[in-house]
Scaffold this active site. Structure first.
Site, PDB file in Angstrom:
ATOM      1  CG  ASN A 151      -0.342  -0.164   2.509  1.00  0.00           C
ATOM      2  OD1 ASN A 151       0.731  -0.749   2.622  1.00  0.00           O
ATOM      3  ND2 ASN A 151      -0.968   0.370   3.529  1.00  0.00           N
TER       4      ASN A 151
ATOM      5  CD  GLU B 165       1.195  -1.159  11.037  1.00  0.00           C
ATOM      6  OE1 GLU B 165      -0.019  -1.380  11.298  1.00  0.00           O
ATOM      7  OE2 GLU B 165       1.570  -0.666   9.982  1.00  0.00           O
TER       8      GLU B 165
ATOM      9  CB  CYS C 296      -2.796  -0.118   8.374  1.00  0.00           C
ATOM     10  SG  CYS C 296      -1.310   0.866   8.615  1.00  0.00           S
TER      11      CYS C 296
ATOM     12  CD  GLU D 155       6.910  -0.658  12.111  1.00  0.00           C
ATOM     13  OE1 GLU D 155       6.043   0.057  11.595  1.00  0.00           O
ATOM     14  OE2 GLU D 155       7.534  -1.527  11.485  1.00  0.00           O
TER      15      GLU D 155
HETATM   16  O1  TXE Z   1      -0.946  -8.817   2.450  1.00  0.00           O
HETATM   17  P1  TXE Z   1       0.106  -9.813   3.033  1.00  0.00           P
HETATM   18  P2  TXE Z   1      -1.916  -9.033   1.211  1.00  0.00           P
HETATM   19  C1  TXE Z   1      -4.320  -6.277   4.827  1.00  0.00           C
HETATM   20  C2  TXE Z   1      -5.455  -5.839   3.942  1.00  0.00           C
HETATM   21  C3  TXE Z   1      -5.299  -6.710   2.754  1.00  0.00           C
HETATM   22  C4  TXE Z   1      -4.866  -7.996   3.416  1.00  0.00           C
HETATM   23  C5  TXE Z   1      -4.140  -8.947   2.518  1.00  0.00           C
HETATM   24  O2  TXE Z   1      -6.681  -6.121   4.584  1.00  0.00           O
HETATM   25  O3  TXE Z   1      -6.480  -6.858   2.036  1.00  0.00           O
HETATM   26  O4  TXE Z   1      -3.987  -7.579   4.435  1.00  0.00           O
HETATM   27  O5  TXE Z   1      -3.183  -8.257   1.749  1.00  0.00           O
HETATM   28  C6  TXE Z   1       4.471 -11.046   2.640  1.00  0.00           C
HETATM   29  N1  TXE Z   1       5.767 -15.231   5.292  1.00  0.00           N
HETATM   30  N2  TXE Z   1      -3.142  -5.438   4.677  1.00  0.00           N
HETATM   31  O6  TXE Z   1      -2.296 -10.445   0.992  1.00  0.00           O
HETATM   32  O7  TXE Z   1      -0.034 -11.168   2.461  1.00  0.00           O
HETATM   33  C7  TXE Z   1       3.974 -10.565   1.295  1.00  0.00           C
HETATM   34  O8  TXE Z   1       4.708 -11.153   0.260  1.00  0.00           O
HETATM   35  C8  TXE Z   1       6.438 -14.092   5.107  1.00  0.00           C
HETATM   36  C9  TXE Z   1      -2.906  -4.504   5.731  1.00  0.00           C
HETATM   37  O9  TXE Z   1      -1.296  -8.350   0.085  1.00  0.00           O
HETATM   38  O10 TXE Z   1       0.037  -9.649   4.504  1.00  0.00           O
HETATM   39  C10 TXE Z   1       4.160  -9.067   1.445  1.00  0.00           C
HETATM   40  O11 TXE Z   1       5.520  -8.720   1.263  1.00  0.00           O
HETATM   41  N3  TXE Z   1       5.966 -13.064   4.382  1.00  0.00           N
HETATM   42  C11 TXE Z   1      -1.620  -3.869   5.638  1.00  0.00           C
HETATM   43  C12 TXE Z   1       3.777  -8.823   2.912  1.00  0.00           C
HETATM   44  O12 TXE Z   1       3.932 -10.099   3.539  1.00  0.00           O
HETATM   45  C13 TXE Z   1       4.763 -13.201   3.821  1.00  0.00           C
HETATM   46  C14 TXE Z   1      -0.952  -3.687   4.360  1.00  0.00           C
HETATM   47  C15 TXE Z   1       2.344  -8.351   3.116  1.00  0.00           C
HETATM   48  O13 TXE Z   1       1.471  -9.208   2.446  1.00  0.00           O
HETATM   49  C16 TXE Z   1       4.006 -14.377   3.968  1.00  0.00           C
HETATM   50  C17 TXE Z   1      -1.268  -4.728   3.398  1.00  0.00           C
HETATM   51  C18 TXE Z   1       4.548 -15.417   4.750  1.00  0.00           C
HETATM   52  N4  TXE Z   1       3.898 -16.561   4.967  1.00  0.00           N
HETATM   53  C19 TXE Z   1      -2.350  -5.523   3.580  1.00  0.00           C
HETATM   54  N5  TXE Z   1       2.843 -14.224   3.286  1.00  0.00           N
HETATM   55  C20 TXE Z   1      -1.242  -2.870   6.668  1.00  0.00           C
HETATM   56  N6  TXE Z   1      -1.268  -3.237   7.938  1.00  0.00           N
HETATM   57  O14 TXE Z   1      -0.850  -1.763   6.332  1.00  0.00           O
HETATM   58  C21 TXE Z   1       2.867 -13.003   2.728  1.00  0.00           C
HETATM   59  N7  TXE Z   1       4.029 -12.378   3.033  1.00  0.00           N
END
Ligand code: TXE
Length: 495
Positions: free
Chosen positions: A166, A264, A298, A476
């Site tokens: 994001n 986070e 977020c 953080e």
């Molecule tokens: O995020 P992911 P996604 C929320 C938001 C969104 C949902 C899913 O609701 O719709 O999460 O989004 C890495 N081990 N937020 O699927 O999967 C991944 O490659 C290690 C909130 O895109 O959480 C990426 O680099 N790493 C949020 C990062 O984690 C892993 C921002 C985030 O991806 C992994 C984004 C694993 N097993 C989404 N699986 C906020 N808090 O700001 C994935 N990743």
């Protein structure tokens, strides 16, 4: 399947790399297994290039490079590490426009947002921690009777920084800057959905002369490269921002190995609007809090609670304001809402709009798939405002992370606090009132890591940043981040 030949059609205003590579030991290289993932331009839906789908073998290679670089980097004086990071920040500044264009191209956000928010903040992250490290001190405890204790804060070693799509470069640098400043070496993994600025950034690290191996960047999916990175025995700490479910998976791997973790995670943030607020400013700022970055922050306020005496007036003014936000080409200066980040995310957002209808919500505006001229394949959704939804229904409880908000009325401060605290999340809240006593009282009662009063997303990088409940673990920012990336050691001397 579209091919990268079609990239001519997109014509970005910068030289677009079509094959991204990992950055290990100061060198760009493809993944060892030569697998790739496709990259998409969210504003058109076209594929424009590929990134490496790295695996455990690349993790091993990157961790070894980081381990080799660690002793020399950790042994530098704080001034020398600071100087290296400040050089990097200067090189980023010189490339601000390139990074802003690339961020907008890869993520779908308006380019003016990337130019004024994302990239300046990414540069500030590096500068902030590069200078913070010059002002740290370590504690000493005079225990009397000839006994002195002091605390050494030493770097951990090799750490993993995993960031989401994001705010791509903004959040990537927010993690690696304190890690590097404190003397650690880093294996970073940006989101596979928006890796472009992290890739360009790796080139800038080389240009700035950052020593090889100090920062290594691996690209690829969470399953293929994120999981082995988190589980690698030489990774001493994991700093992660992303979804709550992913955070739980990461914790299940890292916790049994007793790694330090800073998570986070998601939010479903309440916005509390009281009848005594400064009405016009509140309408404008609550709309900004709801829909900045297409609602994909977020910290966005997605549950808007309004005190009943002004509910109807607020609803009317708010809906008028939201309906006036221009959705369209991220390149245009007057675009307020760009494209959502991916087809999958657009589908997720649309499924929540359907759910809100099914749960009895009354759609006041937006919620439509838009197809701006020339960008018919892009992932655009107009900002949606619902009312009439029960505070405990799924639409009001689950993180949508897109341009969808709900409005509902409340009668008393206690009721507002009760609704505000009613979700599993607790990241950020905003309170809009001219009664200072109420503002302080409500701020104390909210289950939230951050409370903004009469403002939203005003950030001071020294403040602790993070959430409670399912919004995460740890903080953080400022000293919190530098403490996270160091291990305190007590030394006791009798003399
Ligand atoms: O995020 P992911 P996604 C929320 C938001 C969104 C949902 C899913 O609701 O719709 O999460 O989004 C890495 N081990 N937020 O699927 O999967 C991944 O490659 C290690 C909130 O895109 O959480 C990426 O680099 N790493 C949020 C990062 O984690 C892993 C921002 C985030 O991806 C992994 C984004 C694993 N097993 C989404 N699986 C906020 N808090 O700001 C994935 N990743």
């Amino acid at each position: 399947m579209q091919t990268s030949q079609q990239t001519d059609w997109i014509k970005p205003p910068f030289s677009l790399p079509q094959t991204l590579e990992n950055f290990i030991d100061g060198q760009h290289q493809p993944a060892l297994k030569a697998q790739t993932l496709d990259l998409y331009h969210p504003a058109s839906g076209r594929q424009y290039g590929t990134l490496p789908e790295s695996t455990a073998a690349d993790v091993q290679f990157a961790v070894e490079a980081a381990q080799r670089a660690f002793p020399a980097w950790a042994a530098l004086t704080a001034q020398a590490r600071s100087a290296a990071m400040l050089r990097l920040a200067d090189v980023m500044e010189a490339n601000l426009e390139l990074l802003a264009q690339a961020e907008s191209f890869d993520n779908g956000k308006p380019v003016h947002v990337a130019r004024t928010v994302d990239i300046p903040r990414a540069i500030s992250n590096i500068r902030f921690f590069a200078t913070a490290i010059l002002h740290t001190s370590q504690e000493a405890h005079d225990s009397g009777n000839g006994v002195l204790n002091y605390t050494l804060r030493q770097p951990l070693g090799v750490v993993a920084c995993i960031s989401p799509w994001n705010l791509p470069l903004y959040l990537f640098t927010w993690k690696i800057a304190p890690a590097l400043a404190a003397g650690n070496t880093v294996v970073g993994k940006p989101s596979e959905i928006t890796p472009l600025t992290a890739y360009l950034f790796s080139g800038l690290c080389r240009e700035a002369g950052l020593p090889p191996g100090v920062l290594n960047i691996l690209h690829g999916s969470g399953a293929s490269v994120g999981t082995p990175l988190v589980g690698h025995p030489q990774i001493k700490a994991v700093s992660f921002t992303g979804g709550t479910a992913t955070g739980a998976r990461i914790a299940s791997i890292a916790a049994p190995q007793f790694k330090k973790m800073s998570l986070e995670l998601g939010g479903k943030n309440p916005t509390l609007v009281f009848a005594d607020c400064d009405f016009d400013t509140t309408v404008k700022e609550v709309a900004r809090a709801a829909f900045s970055n297409q609602g994909q922050i977020c910290l966005c306020g997605s549950r808007i609670l309004v005190e009943r005496p002004i509910y109807e007036r607020f609803r009317e003014a708010f809906v008028a304001r939201v309906a006036s936000l221009k959705v369209g080409d991220p390149q245009h200066a007057d675009t307020a809402i760009g494209a959502l980040v991916s087809k999958a995310h657009q589908e997720k957002v649309l499924s929540y709009i359907e759910l809100a209808h099914a749960e009895g919500g009354n759609l006041l505006c937006g919620g439509e798939v838009l197809q701006p001229e020339g960008l018919e394949g892009g992932y655009f959704v107009s900002p949606a405002v619902f009312e009439g939804l029960d505070p405990w229904c799924r639409s009001n409880q689950e993180e949508i992370f897109g341009p969808v908000v709900t409005l509902f009325p409340f009668d008393t401060d206690d009721e507002a606090i009760h609704y505000a605290n009613s979700t599993q999340y607790g990241l950020a809240a905003s309170v809009w009132t001219s009664n200072l006593g109420r503002a302080h009282r409500v701020a104390r009662e909210l289950e939230s890591g951050i409370v903004w009063i009469n403002c939203w997303m005003l950030r001071d990088l020294r403040t602790p940043f993070g959430g409670v409940k399912s919004s995460g673990v740890g903080r953080e920012g400022g000293w919190e981040a530098l403490r996270f990336f160091t291990e305190p050691k007590n030394v006791c001397i009798q003399f």
